[in-house]
Scaffold this motif. Structure first.
Motif, PDB file in Angstrom:
ATOM      1  N   PRO B   9     -28.877   9.677  24.405  1.00 54.07           N
ATOM      2  CA  PRO B   9     -29.487  10.067  25.676  1.00 54.07           C
ATOM      3  C   PRO B   9     -30.760  10.886  25.485  1.00 54.07           C
ATOM      4  N   LEU B  10     -31.711  10.678  26.413  1.00 51.37           N
ATOM      5  CA  LEU B  10     -33.019  11.312  26.328  1.00 51.37           C
ATOM      6  C   LEU B  10     -33.134  12.431  27.362  1.00 51.37           C
ATOM      7  N   THR B  11     -33.958  13.410  27.040  1.00 48.03           N
ATOM      8  CA  THR B  11     -34.259  14.476  27.994  1.00 48.03           C
ATOM      9  C   THR B  11     -35.654  14.235  28.560  1.00 48.03           C
ATOM     10  N   LEU B  55     -25.332   7.061  33.885  1.00 45.35           N
ATOM     11  CA  LEU B  55     -26.650   6.655  33.390  1.00 45.35           C
ATOM     12  C   LEU B  55     -27.581   7.836  33.105  1.00 45.35           C
ATOM     13  N   ASP B  56     -27.071   9.053  33.201  1.00 44.10           N
ATOM     14  CA  ASP B  56     -27.906  10.229  32.984  1.00 44.10           C
ATOM     15  C   ASP B  56     -28.479  10.234  31.565  1.00 44.10           C
ATOM     16  N   GLY B  96     -31.144   9.897  36.853  1.00 48.21           N
ATOM     17  CA  GLY B  96     -31.389  10.556  35.576  1.00 48.21           C
ATOM     18  C   GLY B  96     -31.743   9.609  34.443  1.00 48.21           C
ATOM     19  N   VAL B  97     -31.903   8.315  34.774  1.00 50.17           N
ATOM     20  CA  VAL B  97     -32.333   7.337  33.762  1.00 50.17           C
ATOM     21  C   VAL B  97     -33.718   7.757  33.261  1.00 50.17           C
ATOM     22  N   ARG B  98     -33.898   7.824  31.941  1.00 52.20           N
ATOM     23  CA  ARG B  98     -35.171   8.317  31.401  1.00 52.20           C
ATOM     24  C   ARG B  98     -36.141   7.206  31.010  1.00 52.20           C
ATOM     25  N   ALA B  99     -35.606   6.002  30.795  1.00 56.52           N
ATOM     26  CA  ALA B  99     -36.504   4.906  30.454  1.00 56.52           C
ATOM     27  C   ALA B  99     -35.910   3.591  30.952  1.00 56.52           C
ATOM     28  N   VAL B 120     -40.137   6.967  31.804  1.00 56.70           N
ATOM     29  CA  VAL B 120     -41.160   6.023  31.351  1.00 56.70           C
ATOM     30  C   VAL B 120     -40.662   4.590  31.517  1.00 56.70           C
ATOM     31  N   TYR B 121     -41.648   3.694  31.625  1.00 56.22           N
ATOM     32  CA  TYR B 121     -41.362   2.249  31.632  1.00 56.22           C
ATOM     33  C   TYR B 121     -41.828   1.686  30.299  1.00 56.22           C
TER      34      TYR B 121
END
Lengths: 281, 182
Positions: B9-11, B55-56, B96-99, B120-121
């Motif tokens: 998981p990403l912050t 999905l956080d 909270g999805v990061r990408a 980000v995409y």
């Protein structure tokens, strides 16, 4: 009368549809290699190199070139001196697609009803089947797996006769301008001009069957193909859409006579996974 | 150019430093979802119901792989066209999805949501399904098996290559790249 069995047609379609998904035609790989020498963007060149590598891996691992293994578009040119026995042509083709889907571990991408439930048919059938009755005693079959990313990017227009070739070129360039970056460039463009609305659409798909770089019969259209190619490459969309000088690898136009009041134009966009395979019975 | 490694998981801090055009390599767990799964997830969010997967901090990959042939972890697994997911993306990012990862240009609403949610995409290379399959170590069905290829799968990936297509500061490789060569 020469006989061809439905079973033979099924066997051929099953083989061709798998071959098309695993083996990119040589002329397409050659077009990637040529583009590598012209592309100015470093990222664009990386994309082209990856596409050449992808084609190699697909063939050696027997993994589809792209996960969108397409809606099956099947062209059958049936000689009028041939009797097809043991089943209908329609059934023979669909059974062949179903077998290709199972044997080749291809993706089930077809829904039974376009508007409502959209339930997957589960076997990638039915095919879109174009049959033409021709002279002779052979059955010539070409399959073209068509992915939706590029198919969705196509457009059709009923231009005015006064719009002429310039109007046609503007419409094609505008279509790529609007949709090209999400259709997996570098692209091939199949253009159908003339006939009626349905005929122009069919011609645009048939135009994609002509190999990249092979000249058409008509000198005027060949010149128009070249002009469109240059204008589309000037858009700067580039490989993968990340910017670059190679957006399009080939433009092919097929034409047909049309009504004094009409100028139908269809543009069918083909992604760089320009898959097709053909065989004769 | 050196690639940045992303391990979900990403912050927010993991993605805020990324800029359009940066190369990334994703390693670890990512989740697939395309049209039908997005529709279902968005409906659950709207109804305030629990999602089948947390999905956080996660990465969502827009793909519908081909079935694996015997002995393989996956079939071909390249990205599908992202623009079809645009209408659902602000909702998905609010979880909270990061990408999110797919192919092709996207709309302004997505750019705004990437900014607001610090995400980000990523663009993976469209039509390179065989090449990308080699970077997938395993696949596991997580939800909606009845959707077939459109189900949600948990993928374990190793050095999965992508490009930062849209960052959380308004950068967009499709717009900028085209302006450079067009």
């Amino acid at each position: 009368m020469r006989e061809v069995t439905a079973g033979q047609i099924t066997d051929l379609v099953a083989k061709l549809y798998q071959d098309a998904n695993f083996f990119l035609p040589d002329e397409v790989t050659t077009a990637f290699e040529d583009a590598l020498t012209r592309e100015q963007s470093p990222l664009g060149r990386e994309v082209l190199a990856s596409l050449i590598e992808n084609a190699g891996i697909a063939a050696s691992d027997r993994v589809p070139l792209c996960q969108d293994t397409g809606m099956a578009v099947v062209f059958a040119a049936v000689g009028q001196e041939v009797a097809i026995t043991g089943g209908s042509l329609r059934e023979a083709v669909d059974i062949g697609i179903d077998r290709a889907f199972r044997e080749g571990y291809l993706r089930a991408s077809i829904v039974a009803h376009p508007c409502f439930e959209r339930d997957n048919t589960g076997d990638n059938t039915p095919a879109v089947l174009h049959v033409e009755l021709v002279a002779g005693d052979r059955v010539n079959i070409t399959v073209l797996p068509k992915g939706a990313g590029s198919e969705n990017a196509g457009r059709i227009a009923m231009l005015k006769p006064g719009d002429g070739a310039a109007g046609l070129a503007d419409f094609v360039v505008e279509t790529v301008d609007m949709n090209g970056a999400r259709a997996c460039p570098p692209l091939f463009l199949g253009i159908g001009v003339g006939g009626t609305m349905d005929q122009a659409a069919l011609l645009s798909k048939q135009a994609l069957l002509r190999p990249a770089g092979a000249a058409g019969a008509d000198a005027g259209l060949a010149e128009l193909e070249q002009e469109i190619l240059e204008r589309v490459n000037d858009l700067g969309i580039g490989p993968g859409g990340y910017g670059g000088t190679v957006t399009c690898l080939g433009v092919t136009i097929e034409s047909y006579p049309c009504h004094i009041s009409s100028l139908p134009v269809a543009v069918n966009i083909q992604c760089h996974a320009a898959r097709q395979a053909g065989g004769v019975l | 150019m050196t690639a940045v490694t992303l391990t979900p998981p990403l912050t927010a801090a993991d993605v805020l430093g990324l800029r359009a055009g940066d190369r990334v390599l994703v390693s670890g767990t990512i989740y697939t979802a395309r049209d039908a799964a997005h529709q279902r997830l968005a409906a659950l969010v709207e109804q305030g119901e629990e999602l089948p997967v947390d999905l956080d901090g996660q990465v969502i990959y827009y793909t519908g792989p081909t079935p694996p042939s015997p002995g393989r972890a996956t079939g071909a697994a390249g990205p599908t066209t992202s623009a079809r997911m645009d209408r659902f993306t602000p909702t998905i990012l609010s979880l909270g999805v990061r990408a999110v990862m797919g192919k092709g240009e996207r709309g302004e609403d997505v750019a705004a949501a990437l900014h607001d949610c610090s995400a980000v995409y990523l663009a993976a290379l469209g039509g390179a399904g065989a090449l990308l399959a080699r970077r997938i170590i395993s696949t596991e069905m997580v939800a909606y098996p009845e959707l077939g290829t459109e189900a949600i799968f948990r993928l374990q990936v190793s050095d999965f290559p992508a490009i930062v297509a849209m960052d959380s500061h308004g950068g967009d490789i499709f717009r900028e790249g085209r302006a450079r060569y067009g």
